[in-house]
Design a protein around this motif. Structure first.
Motif, PDB file in Angstrom:
ATOM      1  N   GLY A   1       6.184   0.722   5.048  1.00 25.91           N
ATOM      2  CA  GLY A   1       7.542   0.674   5.139  1.00 25.91           C
ATOM      3  C   GLY A   1       7.690   0.352   6.570  1.00 25.91           C
TER       4      GLY A   1
ATOM      5  N   TRP B   1      -5.303  -5.265  18.976  1.00 31.20           N
ATOM      6  CA  TRP B   1      -5.308  -6.689  18.201  1.00 31.20           C
ATOM      7  C   TRP B   1      -4.098  -7.865  19.169  1.00 31.20           C
TER       8      TRP B   1
ATOM      9  N   GLN C   1       0.221   5.089   7.922  1.00 34.29           N
ATOM     10  CA  GLN C   1       1.040   5.277   6.815  1.00 34.29           C
ATOM     11  C   GLN C   1       0.517   5.585   5.639  1.00 34.29           C
TER      12      GLN C   1
ATOM     13  N   SER D   1      -1.433   1.153  12.077  1.00 35.91           N
ATOM     14  CA  SER D   1      -0.158   1.825  11.380  1.00 35.91           C
ATOM     15  C   SER D   1      -0.394   1.650   9.805  1.00 35.91           C
ATOM     16  N   SER D   2      -1.191   0.699   9.341  1.00 36.99           N
ATOM     17  CA  SER D   2      -1.316   1.050   7.814  1.00 36.99           C
ATOM     18  C   SER D   2      -2.125   1.968   7.565  1.00 36.99           C
TER      19      SER D   2
ATOM     20  N   GLY E   1      -6.473  -4.170   9.467  1.00 38.59           N
ATOM     21  CA  GLY E   1      -5.745  -4.909  10.098  1.00 38.59           C
ATOM     22  C   GLY E   1      -6.000  -6.462   9.937  1.00 38.59           C
TER      23      GLY E   1
ATOM     24  N   THR F   1      -7.253   3.339  11.049  1.00 31.68           N
ATOM     25  CA  THR F   1      -6.389   4.472  11.576  1.00 31.68           C
ATOM     26  C   THR F   1      -5.171   3.512  12.482  1.00 31.68           C
TER      27      THR F   1
ATOM     28  N   ARG G   1     -12.374   4.607  13.610  1.00 32.12           N
ATOM     29  CA  ARG G   1     -13.083   4.274  14.978  1.00 32.12           C
ATOM     30  C   ARG G   1     -12.458   4.496  16.198  1.00 32.12           C
ATOM     31  N   THR G   2     -11.231   4.432  16.302  1.00 31.36           N
ATOM     32  CA  THR G   2     -10.730   4.694  17.573  1.00 31.36           C
ATOM     33  C   THR G   2      -9.385   5.581  17.158  1.00 31.36           C
TER      34      THR G   2
ATOM     35  N   LYS H   1      -1.988   0.119  22.454  1.00 30.47           N
ATOM     36  CA  LYS H   1      -2.373  -0.434  20.919  1.00 30.47           C
ATOM     37  C   LYS H   1      -0.901  -0.114  20.238  1.00 30.47           C
ATOM     38  N   ARG H   2      -0.768  -0.849  19.485  1.00 32.10           N
ATOM     39  CA  ARG H   2       0.741  -0.729  18.794  1.00 32.10           C
ATOM     40  C   ARG H   2       0.886   0.806  18.276  1.00 32.10           C
TER      41      ARG H   2
ATOM     42  N   TYR I   1       0.814  -1.208  -0.066  1.00 29.93           N
ATOM     43  CA  TYR I   1       0.170  -0.091   0.154  1.00 29.93           C
ATOM     44  C   TYR I   1       0.892   1.238  -0.017  1.00 29.93           C
TER      45      TYR I   1
END
Ligand code: N01
Length: 534
Positions: free
Chosen positions: A55, A493, A191, A187-188, A380, A185, A208-209, A328-329, A51
């Motif tokens: 990275g 997750w 980015q 990491s993916s 995710g 929203t 959502r969050t 959350k990560r 996407y």
């Protein structure tokens, strides 16, 4: 045991960092093997996640293999946080340099693996009707490879195109002149949103969050810096191996609650300007254990968001509340919050107005319809367990792995699970895996697994599997460690909370990479304590 024709010592599933290194080691050990990969080439995560903006969030010079000094010295990274294409080029280079491709059947998804008690062999089946028998089954399927598209009514009626970030078309997607919606929203999303916003005619972000995010501050590496890294690399790597999250920095001795506010703010600010995960994971050691300390870091980021986002109402929606920062990560970003100042970007708060359906021409929330030409699901993965339970793996007495784990993953060291003899999971649930720099976890696991196999071979052993007691104690230990932190307070997750119906259990081992490495080494040293070897 002597293997017959059509049988191999080991089968490896996956051709990402883990599968490539596993094949390299098995070959070095002189063990026969076959390896399967559902993608058309090597790369794993970096094969699929193409996407815009994809990275690494780990610094390039530590987000790579350490097993070959020559490789380490030959390869030069272009920047601090390399993009997907560069990492994929690196993994392709590794595959070619060590002639690893010939071990793999590509475009071949493993559909099932069943343990046969009388022969002590695994039968591995693929969607191309291959059937291979092997003494050892090594899963290198990744932790975040089972993409999750939410079940939103009407998706099949959508007349535009939709994509999941983890299954991005190889030819790329041109969003020029398009009205795009991004859902998610993490990491993916964080980015891809700034990059898509620059190309699309209009971008609507469905959140959502709200998420915390730290600037990556990516930069190209000068030839001098590259040379300096290469000179110091051995020391840097050794530090990573024994650190908490496999990175070239670690928690400080100091605690946020014990330093004076001015000093604390100065520390946060200096690290913020430097960018990267170090802002959090090279900071005060109480940040993930004490809510008050965590609030100090969270408030610092909230203030940054307020300072960047021009529209106070948009800033309010973007500011995360209700869970501790980094539970959350934590994503790294390049101009994520700045993107919401663009005229062609809108934010929709799904907590105020949830998505109700996908229409032929877009998306409808409870309050409004949005006309869209394309939808990007940055929603995710079924993390850690999903990549394994999506394969029909059956152990002793035909027991399905999915059933065994229906109450939460049960493993010993995250590398093996009782009832599934000779099955080794690289970075499985119950190991540190996703809580840091993946290649460090992967190399440690592959080395440990291969040394264990060498031990079994040398001693003429047939099987290895954890004892009931060792597995139960490990599961409880992983849980106790997590419960001592703030992590269980978030719907992440890591907790399985993103997948409807998944048991809410913190999955990775959070005791630190170095501690875990030592533990695994001690267990091997004590003749594989906690395992039954027959
Ligand atoms: O996925 P995520 P990801 N309706 O699960 C939302 C690694 N990674 O692909 O928070 C609406 O984090 C969901 O909302 P909520 C990294 O470890 C690494 O972004 O559940 N929204 C969330 O906002 C990362 O953590 C790198 O309320 C829905 C988002 O979608 C992991 O992969 C780069 C929804 C999903 O976020 C996963 O990241 C990228 C629904 N039905 C990823 N369902 C690097 O190293 C989900 N969401 C650079």
């Amino acid at each position: 045991m002597k293997l017959k024709g059509g049988e191999v010592d080991a089968v490896v599933i996956g051709a990402g960092f883990a599968g490539l290194y596993a094949v390299y080691r098995l070959r070095q050990m002189g063990l026969s093997h076959r390896a399967f990969e559902q993608g058309g080439g090597v790369g794993g995560t970096w094969y699929w996640n193409r996407y815009p903006g994809a990275g690494s969030d780990s610094e390039s010079w530590v987000y790579s293999f350490t097993f070959s000094e020559e490789l380490e010295q030959e390869w030069s990274w272009s920047c601090r946080f390399p993009g997907q294409a560069e990492i994929l080029r690196y993994l392709e280079h590794v595959a070619d340099r060590f002639d690893l491709r010939r071990s793999f059947d590509f475009n071949t998804r493993v559909t099932g693996a069943a343990y046969d008690e009388p022969s002590g062999l695994w039968t591995i089946k693929t969607q191309r009707d291959d059937e291979v028998r092997a003494k050892y089954l090594i899963t290198a399927v990744g932790c975040l490879s089972a993409a999750q598209v939410p079940n939103i009514p009407g998706l099949d009626q959508f007349k535009g195109h939709w994509y999941h970030t983890g299954q991005w078309p190889h030819e790329g997607v041109d969003f020029t002149g398009k009205r795009v919606g991004v859902i998610g929203t993490g990491s993916s999303g964080i980015q891809s949103i700034p990059v898509i916003a620059k190309q699309a005619q209009h971008l609507t972000v469905f959140q959502r969050t709200p998420n915390f995010s730290v600037p990556a501050r990516n930069a190209t590496l000068s030839p001098e810096r590259v040379n300096q890294i290469k000179r110091d690399i051995k020391k840097i790597r050794e530090f990573c191996r024994w650190s908490t999250i496999g990175q070239p920095y670690d928690w400080q001795e100091a605690e946020a609650l014990k330093v004076d506010p001015e000093e604390r703010n100065q520390q946060f600010e200096t690290a913020w300007q430097k960018g990267g995960f170090e802002w959090m994971f090279g900071s005060y050691r109480d940040l993930l254990f004490d809510k008050k300390a965590n609030d100090m870091a969270a408030d610092f980021v909230r203030e940054k968001i307020r300072g960047v986002v021009n529209n106070p109402e948009v800033a309010r929606k973007l500011i995360p509340t209700g869970y501790p920062i980094a539970t959350k990560r934590l994503p790294l970003d390049t101009d994520y919050f700045e993107t919401f100042n663009r005229d062609n970007v809108d934010l929709v708060d799904l907590r105020e107005s949830p998505i109700e359906e996908v229409m032929a021409t877009g998306l409808r929330t409870r309050d409004k319809s949005y006309e869209l030409d394309a939808i990007v699901f940055a929603t995710g993965f079924d993390a850690l367990t999903g990549p394994l339970t999506r394969i029909d793996i059956r152990g002793r007495d035909g027991q399905k792995l999915e059933e065994k784990w229906s109450v939460g993953a049960r493993t010993y060291l995250g590398v093996s699970t009782r009832g599934f003899p000779n099955m080794f999971m690289i970075t499985g649930p119950g190991s540190p895996s996703v809580l840091g720099n993946m290649p460090v976890s992967i190399e440690q696991h592959v080395d440990w697994i291969c040394e264990c196999i060498a031990h079994l071979q040398k001693n003429g052993a047939s099987t290895i599997e954890p004892t009931k007691d060792a597995e139960e104690k490990w599961v409880a230990h992983v849980q106790d460690l997590a419960d001592a932190t703030l992590f269980p307070q978030a719907d992440s997750w890591y907790m399985g909370a993103n997948i409807p119906g998944k048991p809410r259990v913190f999955m990775p081992y959070i005791g630190g990479f170095g501690t875990y490495r030592k533990l695994c080494a001690d267990i091997a040293e004590k003749d594989y304590e906690g395992f039954t070897i027959t």
